[in-house]
Each structure stands twice: as C-alpha cells, then as structure tokens.
Design an enzyme around this catalytic site. Structure first.
Site, mmCIF file in Angstrom:
data_model
loop_
_atom_site.group_PDB
_atom_site.id
_atom_site.type_symbol
_atom_site.label_atom_id
_atom_site.label_comp_id
_atom_site.label_asym_id
_atom_site.label_seq_id
_atom_site.Cartn_x
_atom_site.Cartn_y
_atom_site.Cartn_z
ATOM 1 C CG HIS A 1 -6.426 22.344 99.197
ATOM 2 N ND1 HIS A 1 -5.605 21.872 100.202
ATOM 3 C CD2 HIS A 1 -6.378 23.692 99.289
ATOM 4 C CE1 HIS A 1 -5.066 22.883 100.850
ATOM 5 N NE2 HIS A 1 -5.528 24.019 100.330
ATOM 6 C CG ASP B 1 -2.124 25.676 99.317
ATOM 7 O OD1 ASP B 1 -2.394 26.062 98.168
ATOM 8 O OD2 ASP B 1 -2.899 25.786 100.283
ATOM 9 C CB SER C 1 -7.154 24.800 95.540
ATOM 10 O OG SER C 1 -7.855 25.866 96.150
ATOM 11 C CG MET D 1 -9.508 31.863 103.004
ATOM 12 S SD MET D 1 -9.167 32.789 101.512
ATOM 13 C CE MET D 1 -8.185 31.592 100.606
ATOM 14 C CG ASP E 1 -7.777 26.887 100.003
ATOM 15 O OD1 ASP E 1 -6.861 26.567 100.775
ATOM 16 O OD2 ASP E 1 -7.725 26.724 98.772
ATOM 17 C CG MET F 1 -5.610 29.820 105.247
ATOM 18 S SD MET F 1 -5.653 30.125 103.477
ATOM 19 C CE MET F 1 -6.842 28.868 103.003
ATOM 20 C CG HIS G 1 -5.350 25.413 103.899
ATOM 21 N ND1 HIS G 1 -4.714 26.064 102.854
ATOM 22 C CD2 HIS G 1 -4.740 25.855 105.029
ATOM 23 C CE1 HIS G 1 -3.772 26.854 103.336
ATOM 24 N NE2 HIS G 1 -3.776 26.752 104.640
ATOM 25 C CG MET H 1 0.723 28.446 103.399
ATOM 26 S SD MET H 1 -0.647 27.748 102.452
ATOM 27 C CE MET H 1 -0.926 28.981 101.187
HETATM 28 C C1 DX5 Z 1 -4.277 30.227 99.111
HETATM 29 C C2 DX5 Z 1 -4.899 28.853 99.193
HETATM 30 C C3 DX5 Z 1 -4.532 27.988 98.062
HETATM 31 C C4 DX5 Z 1 -4.960 28.481 96.705
HETATM 32 C C5 DX5 Z 1 -4.261 27.700 95.661
HETATM 33 O O1 DX5 Z 1 -4.493 30.887 100.302
HETATM 34 O O2 DX5 Z 1 -4.508 28.202 100.384
HETATM 35 O O3 DX5 Z 1 -5.008 26.666 98.278
HETATM 36 O O4 DX5 Z 1 -6.324 28.398 96.496
HETATM 37 O O5 DX5 Z 1 -4.608 28.216 94.431
HETATM 38 P P1 DX5 Z 1 -3.536 28.351 93.271
HETATM 39 O O6 DX5 Z 1 -3.077 26.985 92.934
HETATM 40 O O7 DX5 Z 1 -4.303 29.004 92.175
HETATM 41 O O8 DX5 Z 1 -2.402 29.219 93.785
HETATM 42 ZN ZN ZN Z 2 -4.945 26.013 100.608
#
Ligand code: DX5
Ligand code: ZN
Length: 221
Positions: free
Chosen positions: A32, A174, A7, A36, A34, A67, A65, A136
């Site tokens: 990955h 994740d 990530s 948001m 993310d 969100m 991903h 998650m």
């Molecule tokens: C959280 C994300 C994850 C996060 C993972 O909302 O979806 O992908 O970045 O990071 P770590 O491995 O540090 O928990």
């Molecule tokens: Zn993620």
C-alpha cells in the site's frame, strides 16, 4: 481470502529495500502506497516516481492510495509508473466517476475511498465503475493513529451494496489496523487490511501475519 496490504508509510524508509524483502518473505502479496498532497490532507508523502521505484523492486500488487484534491491530472503518471490499483477519494474535488473512468482507461484497477465522516451511500452510484472500496478507519493523513471502530459499522452495508451490484468488488480497510483489532475488521466484512505501523513496527511481523490468517480462518475466509 484475506489480503494484507502493508503501508510503506509505516516502514523504515532508510531500509526500504529490506522492508519490501521482509513483506515478500512473509507471503504477503500487496503493498500500500499512500500519496498525500498537503492539501487534501495535512501531510505530504510520495509521488509517481516512488511508485516507479517500487515497481522496479517488486512484483507485489502496488495498491496506490491517492489522498489528493485533484487526482485526475496525476492518474496517467501513476498508471505509467506501474500502479496495479489506484484508489481515489469520493471527497476529492474532481468528479468521482471521471476519475474512476480515467483509471480504468489506463487498464488499472480502480478503487473509491470514503473518509470517516462520509456515509457508505456515497459510493453506491460509483460501484459499476469500481474494483475496490476503501473504508478509512482514521482521518487520512498520518500513519500510527488508533483505529476508529465506529467506521467498521459501514462494512455490512457496503457488502450488501456490492452484492446487489453483482460485481466482484473488494472491501479494504485502512487506518490503525493491528494484530489486536484485525479480527474485528475481518468479521465486519473486510477483504483487504492495510497495515502500516501494525506490521512494520511489530516486534515479530510473522506473528502478526499468522494471527491475521488465524482470525480469517475463524471467520471462514
Ligand atoms: C493514512 C494512510 C494509511 C496509514 C496506515 O492516511 O492512508 O494507509 O499509513 O498506517 P497505520 O496502519 O499505521 O494506521
Ligand atoms: Zn492508505
């Protein structure tokens, strides 16, 4: 085969090119990303331009991903940016089946994700439209949290649902996955491990990858 999907949220963003080079040099095949929106989760991160920049930089599988409360209107932009896989949340406001159909219509692999409070049953009717289920193991929004082991209990039920569906669907986990707990996720049935801080902030990332692959071999995966 177990895949690690690093990530980028956990990477040093000032040295992103080098960080991606490091991932490639470790033999990792996924990345990955993310996204948001400050609404679905209480944080804001990247957008489609970020995916396009990654696409220019690397041949890694771009595991996007989302969100977002309303991902449907952005799927076209993420697909055009070069995402290989787009995962949306079943808890988003848009209709889950419509989102998955829209992703597939762009020739992109489609994933569905569930937050810690959502039961595995929520994805059963969507499996015919899915290539991946993302469980998650933290409340989404921030990297660097501790993994919630209780969330791994959903994996065996999901494996069984996937088997019954007759489809080739990957199970991804994740949130808070580290060298120390990767074995638990693999034993529970995960195919893909997202690792943010657990990989990018590790003193020796190569040792993390080696340890994960050793756990996978011990589980016959
Ligand atoms: C959280 C994300 C994850 C996060 C993972 O909302 O979806 O992908 O970045 O990071 P770590 O491995 O540090 O928990
Ligand atoms: Zn993620």
């Amino acid at each position: 085969m177990i895949e690690i999907s690093p990530s980028v949220l956990g990477a040093d963003l000032m040295r992103l090119g080098e960080e991606i080079g490091m991932v490639e040099s470790l033999g990792i095949r996924w990345l990955h990303l993310d996204h948001m929106d400050g609404h679905f989760v209480p944080n804001i991160s990247f957008g489609p331009d970020f995916v396009a920049a990654m696409r220019r930089q690397t041949g890694l599988l771009l595991d996007v991903h989302l969100m977002l409360s309303n991902p449907l209107r952005y799927i076209d932009a993420y697909a055009r940016a070069g995402a290989d896989l787009i995962t949306v949340h079943v808890e988003a406001e848009d209709d889950a089946a419509a989102m998955l159909r829209e992703i597939a219509a762009h020739g992109v692999k489609a994933g569905i994700s569930i937050k810690p409070g959502t039961p595995p049953e929520a994805v059963r009717p969507l499996l015919p439209l899915c290539d991946l289920v993302l469980v998650m193991t933290v409340e989404p929004g921030f990297g660097g949290q501790s993994m919630r082991e209780d969330c791994l209990q959903k994996l065996p039920a999901l494996r069984e649902m996937i088997r019954e569906s007759g489809r080739d669907i990957l199970l991804e986990v994740d949130g808070g996955i580290k060298q120390e707990n990767a074995g638990l996720a693999i034993a529970a049935g995960a195919d893909v491990l997202v690792m943010g801080t657990g990989l990018f902030r590790a003193k020796e990332p190569r040792a993390v990858v080696d340890a994960v692959m050793k756990e996978a071999a011990a589980c016959g995966r």
